[in-house]
Write a protein that holds these residues in place. Sequence first.
Motif, PDB file in Angstrom:
ATOM      1  N   ILE A 105     -11.966  -4.604   2.855  1.00 40.78           N
ATOM      2  CA  ILE A 105     -12.067  -5.944   3.458  1.00 40.78           C
ATOM      3  C   ILE A 105     -10.775  -6.720   3.250  1.00 40.78           C
ATOM      4  CG2 ILE A 105     -13.203  -8.207   3.238  1.00 40.78           C
ATOM      5  CD1 ILE A 105     -15.801  -6.590   2.564  1.00 40.78           C
ATOM      6  N   VAL A 106     -10.297  -6.750   2.003  1.00 44.12           N
ATOM      7  CA  VAL A 106      -9.092  -7.520   1.682  1.00 44.12           C
ATOM      8  C   VAL A 106      -7.884  -6.977   2.430  1.00 44.12           C
ATOM      9  CG1 VAL A 106      -7.512  -8.170  -0.180  1.00 44.12           C
ATOM     10  CG2 VAL A 106      -9.983  -8.283  -0.552  1.00 44.12           C
ATOM     11  N   THR A 107      -7.677  -5.678   2.377  1.00 44.51           N
ATOM     12  CA  THR A 107      -6.522  -5.071   3.045  1.00 44.51           C
ATOM     13  C   THR A 107      -6.579  -5.296   4.553  1.00 44.51           C
ATOM     14  OG1 THR A 107      -6.380  -3.390   1.315  1.00 44.51           O
ATOM     15  CG2 THR A 107      -5.246  -2.920   3.375  1.00 44.51           C
ATOM     16  N   SER A 108      -7.733  -5.063   5.153  1.00 47.74           N
ATOM     17  CA  SER A 108      -7.874  -5.237   6.600  1.00 47.74           C
ATOM     18  C   SER A 108      -7.599  -6.673   7.013  1.00 47.74           C
ATOM     19  CB  SER A 108      -9.275  -4.829   7.067  1.00 47.74           C
ATOM     20  OG  SER A 108      -9.472  -3.461   6.864  1.00 47.74           O
ATOM     21  N   GLU A 109      -8.124  -7.614   6.263  1.00 42.48           N
ATOM     22  CA  GLU A 109      -7.947  -9.024   6.627  1.00 42.48           C
ATOM     23  C   GLU A 109      -6.506  -9.474   6.430  1.00 42.48           C
ATOM     24  OE1 GLU A 109      -9.238 -12.600   8.305  1.00 42.48           O
ATOM     25  OE2 GLU A 109     -10.033 -10.575   8.330  1.00 42.48           O
ATOM     26  N   PHE A 110      -5.866  -9.061   5.345  1.00 44.69           N
ATOM     27  CA  PHE A 110      -4.455  -9.410   5.137  1.00 44.69           C
ATOM     28  C   PHE A 110      -3.599  -8.899   6.290  1.00 44.69           C
ATOM     29  CE2 PHE A 110      -4.865 -10.563   0.582  1.00 44.69           C
ATOM     30  CZ  PHE A 110      -4.043 -11.675   0.598  1.00 44.69           C
TER      31      PHE A 110
END
Length: 197
Positions: A105-110
Motif C-alpha cells: 500500500i505504502v509503496t504503491s501510493e508513494f
Amino acid sequence: MNQPVPSRSLDAGALKALAHPLRVRIFDLLSERGPQTASTLAGLVGESSGSMSYHLRALAAHDLIREVDGRGTARERWWERPRGRIDLPGPDDSMTPSNRAAAQIVTSEFFRLRHESLMAYLNRSEVGVPEEWRDAGIVMTSHVDVTAEQMGEIRDEIRDVVDRVIERYRGQTGPGIRRVALRAELFDLPVTADGDE
C-alpha cells in the motif's frame, strides 16, 4: 563540516500506520510544502479537519511526523515531517502477510503520487511560470550495462550527490526560491525468457 543526512527504516508499526492512502498523501504534503495545520491539509486534500487531525495523530504516534515546537496554539497545531530520509521497505517474501500488504500500500501510493506530480509538471501550461523556471528542470532516462556490484557503486554515488545538494540548499528562503523535487531512480530491468537482459 556537514553532518550526514539522517536516515530511518520504518518498523512494522510505522509502516502499518502509514499504510493508508490519505496518510501517505499527508506525509508527502508535509515533505513537499513544509509545516501545515490540520485545517490547511484538510483544504489541500478535500477532507474535514476532524478526519485530518485523526490521521495526523496516528502518524505522530509512530514518529512519522511531529508537532512544530513553539508554533501554533492549543486549538491549531502545526505539524512537520522530521528531517531526513525514510527508507521504505518494499514488499518482501520474508514479511508477514499483514506487513507485506502494508508495504504494498505504502509503496504503491508513494509512486502513484510521484507519477502524478511528474505528469503535472510535464503537462503544465507555461502561462504563469516565470521564464527562468520554464527550462530549469530535467527528466531523463538512460540505459547502461553493469554488474550488481557496479550498480551498487552508482547508487552510492547518486545518494552522495543528492545528500550534498540537500545539505547545501536546505532551508533557503527569499525571492526566487521555489521548492523542487529532486528524484533519482536506478533499477535493474527484467531478464527476458532467453536470459538476455
